[in-house]
Design a protein around this motif. Structure first.
Motif: not given
Lengths: 519, 159
Positions: B144-145, B56-58, B157-158, B136-137
């Motif tokens: 990413v979902v 989903i991008g940064p 997600l912090a 998540s990263r």
């Protein structure tokens, strides 16, 4: 030379010999010969050779069973024709529908016929069930045929449901999405109990139905196979047994005193119909050939042939007339009314409101209280309850079987139940629309409370209580059954009306469609 | 009139009957096994679907206090003071796609379920709140979902 002659003679007599091999008799010219023809013909022998005059009266059956059968035949023929052009693939289905409507010769007409006959069949099957119930025709020895009728009702609804997806338009997509999620709704319980991870019958049902986690190509092909092969064959099989049982159960139900009411039997064409029975010592001993070898007794045994008439032509003419009438109605409907086709299915934007076909709208109203109760729980209770009626109500009342609404006392119970169910149904619906339900009052309430206690279960509980009250008052299981069935049929039609005409976008209540917000 | 053979099971089973019963039993057993075995076919072991994980991008694509829609996947990605969370717009009642209203709440067009901006159910027949999906990263920093992976409600997600 002799062999050549024989061959020539065989050739000359070919038409006669082929005909004789096919039909063992000439054109039957007497009642006896016609009865023999009915008896020995594969397609006709599903009928009895003689039928009682009461059976032929319009008020006995209203022709509903034959109309349902006619609808099924129309559906088979029009369905097979539609299969010639229909393509069960998500990227082609909708286009093939457009082809059928705009390009294929008579395609639009055939699709209209198929759609209206499908709606007609559901309606007529329901009415047929009501007719059999209200005339007490489910009573022994016809219990099993009533239970078989429930199977046929479920198969009819399943055929409608599976056919609904095939056009692959918006209505199809979202109605089936809702339907598949109803199959998954046991999760409402397992989630609330926190055991979905270990035990997930709902998820399994949905996956089995759709072959995927959402409606797509897998679902379309599954529904297609069910619709054109599995379900029609199953229905045909059950239908065969259903018809066969009518004969084995002694023909259609009729009142005990019907023969007395009809008076002395009339002679046909001035002749005695049953010369053998007119002898002084003769008793009515109609029996079947196998009776000498098998145990048990057919309900038809020991019943005299008084007041019966030959099925050919009396019954056959009536059946043909009903079938022609049904076909004419469907063709007229198909000519004047086009079956709807919405936009192509779009998985990211639901229809608003997304309404199922009319016969499922009562259910849709109930799933708007609780998915599991409205979609699985209550329908199961209703189907099992209906199926068990003849086994729980075995009462033998005088003048009940074959009499509409079980005579004067039954008529009173039916009227009271009508009043009770209309009032209670409307009151509960009005209350729900005005004040909402548990979740609106206590937002944090556990789902189990709502599943167990919602307007749908309230209906069931209330009607069961009403039926028990009638049972206590009249001491008659037949009266209690009449009360319960009346409540069921009334609330079915009220809920259907309510969901069809008074529910709008977001399933909100609107007095009229013209009040719907424009969006 | 006595019916022959009535109540024969009260007597010890005779050899002939036993063999007949055994034949019938093995027929029923094999038929049942064959039917049950065949029924395994329609139950898919692999779901024919696209990868459930979507990029989903940064994180800086999502401004604090914003809600971003991914209509193809019926997904809303929110960011608030404590982090990023992804909510599935699919109604927990019967699977319709809910619509996000101007005040941030979600309304279902099919049976009138209502959800607050954070997904908790506020009305209608839905049995529970909208699903929170795993965010998540990637090592590259992109988010990413996973549409198949549910996480407890209110998890963020912090960033």
């Amino acid at each position: 030379m002799n062999g050549f002659k024989t061959f020539l003679q065989n050739l000359r007599e070919l038409p006669q010999t082929v005909r004789y091999s096919l039909i063992r008799h000439g054109t039957p010219s007497s009642d006896r010969a016609r009865s023999q023809a009915v008896f020995s013909n594969f397609f006709l022998h599903i009928q009895a050779t003689r039928v009682h005059k009461h059976t032929l009266k319009f008020a006995t059956t209203l022709g509903l069973g034959i109309i349902a059968m006619a609808m099924f035949l129309i559906l088979c023929i029009s369905g097979v024709l539609l299969m010639v052009y229909y393509k069960p693939a998500t990227d082609q289905a909708y286009d093939s529908l457009k082809d059928i409507i705009f390009v294929v010769p008579t395609g639009r007409m055939m699709r209209n016929i198929h759609r209206w006959a499908a709606h007609g069949m559901v309606l007529v099957v329901l009415l047929h069930m009501a007719r059999v119930f209200f005339t007490g025709s489910y009573k022994g020895p016809r219990q099993f045929n009533w239970a078989l009728g429930m199977v046929l009702l479920i198969l009819t609804l399943a055929l409608s449901f599976t056919g609904y997806l095939l056009p692959w338009d918006q209505l199809a997509y979202w109605a089936i999405t809702i339907g598949a999620n109803i199959a998954q709704s046991p999760r409402e319980i397992t989630d609330a109990l926190g055991i979905t991870e270990q035990f997930d019958p709902g998820g399994m049902q949905k996956t089995l139905l759709l072959g995927a986690s959402s409606v797509g190509q897998e679902a379309l092909i599954r529904f297609y196979v069910l619709h054109v092969a599995v379900l029609p064959v199953a229905l045909l099989l059950a239908l065969g047994v259903h018809f066969w049982r009518i004969r084995k159960d002694g023909g259609l139900a009729r009142p005990d005193d019907v023969n007395e009411k009809l008076g002395a039997d009339r002679r046909e064409h001035g002749r005695e119909i049953f010369p053998a029975l007119q002898q002084a010592d003769a008793k009515p001993t109609r029996t079947y050939g196998l009776m000498a070898m098998v145990r048990g007794k057919s309900p038809a045994v020991d019943r005299g042939p008084e007041h019966t008439v030959p099925a050919w032509p009396n019954l056959f003419y009536a059946e043909m007339a009903v079938a022609m009438f049904s076909t004419a109605v469907i063709v007229a409907l198909a000519y004047f009314l086009d079956a709807p086709l919405k936009e192509r299915a779009n998985p990211s934007v639901p229809e608003n409101p997304a309404k199922a076909p009319w016969y499922f709208l009562g259910l849709q109203e109930m799933v708007s209280y609780s998915a599991f109760m409205g979609g699985v729980g209550i329908p199961s209770i209703v189907v099992i309850g209906l199926g068990l009626i003849p086994y729980l109500d075995r009462e033998e009342r005088p003048n009940d079987v074959g009499v509409w609404f079980g005579g004067p006392e039954g008529r009173k119970v039916c009227l009271l139940s009508l009043l009770f169910s209309v009032l209670s149904c409307v009151a509960i619906l009005a209350f729900t629309v005005k004040y909402g339900w548990l979740r609106n009052w206590i937002p944090s309430i556990s789902q189990l409370w709502i599943t167990a206690f919602n307007p749908g279960t309230l209906f069931v509980g209330l009607y069961a209580a009403w039926s028990l009250l009638i049972l206590k008052r009249t001491n008659s299981t037949r009266m209690a059954a009449l009360a319960l069935f009346t409540c069921f049929i009334v609330s079915f039609f009220i809920l259907t009306y309510f969901a069809t005409f008074l529910r709008g976008p977001n399933w909100d209540f609107y007095w009229s469609q013209s009040d719907w917000p424009v969006h | 009139m006595s019916i022959p053979n009535e109540g024969r099971f009260a007597k010890p089973v005779e050899r002939r009957d036993f063999l007949g019963l055994a034949a019938l039993g093995s027929f029923c057993l094999t038929s049942a096994a064959a039917i049950l075995g065949s029924l395994k076919l329609p139950m898919p072991s692999v779901l024919p679907e696209a990868d459930s994980r979507i990029k989903i991008g940064p994180p800086d694509r999502f401004a604090p206090g914003s809600a971003t829609n991914f209509p193809e996947r019926s997904l809303w990605v929110h960011r608030d003071g404590s982090g990023i969370y992804a909510i599935s717009a699919i109604c927990t009642h019967l699977g319709c796609v809910t619509k996000r209203e101007k005040d941030g709440s979600f309304h279902c067009p099919c049976h009138g379920s209502k959800f607050a901006a954070d997904g908790t159910v506020t009305g209608g027949p839905a049995p529970k709140g909208l699903e929170y999906l795993k965010v998540s990263r990637l090592p590259s920093g992109e988010l990413v979902v996973d549409l198949q992976k549910k996480v407890p409600a209110q998890e963020r997600l912090a960033v």
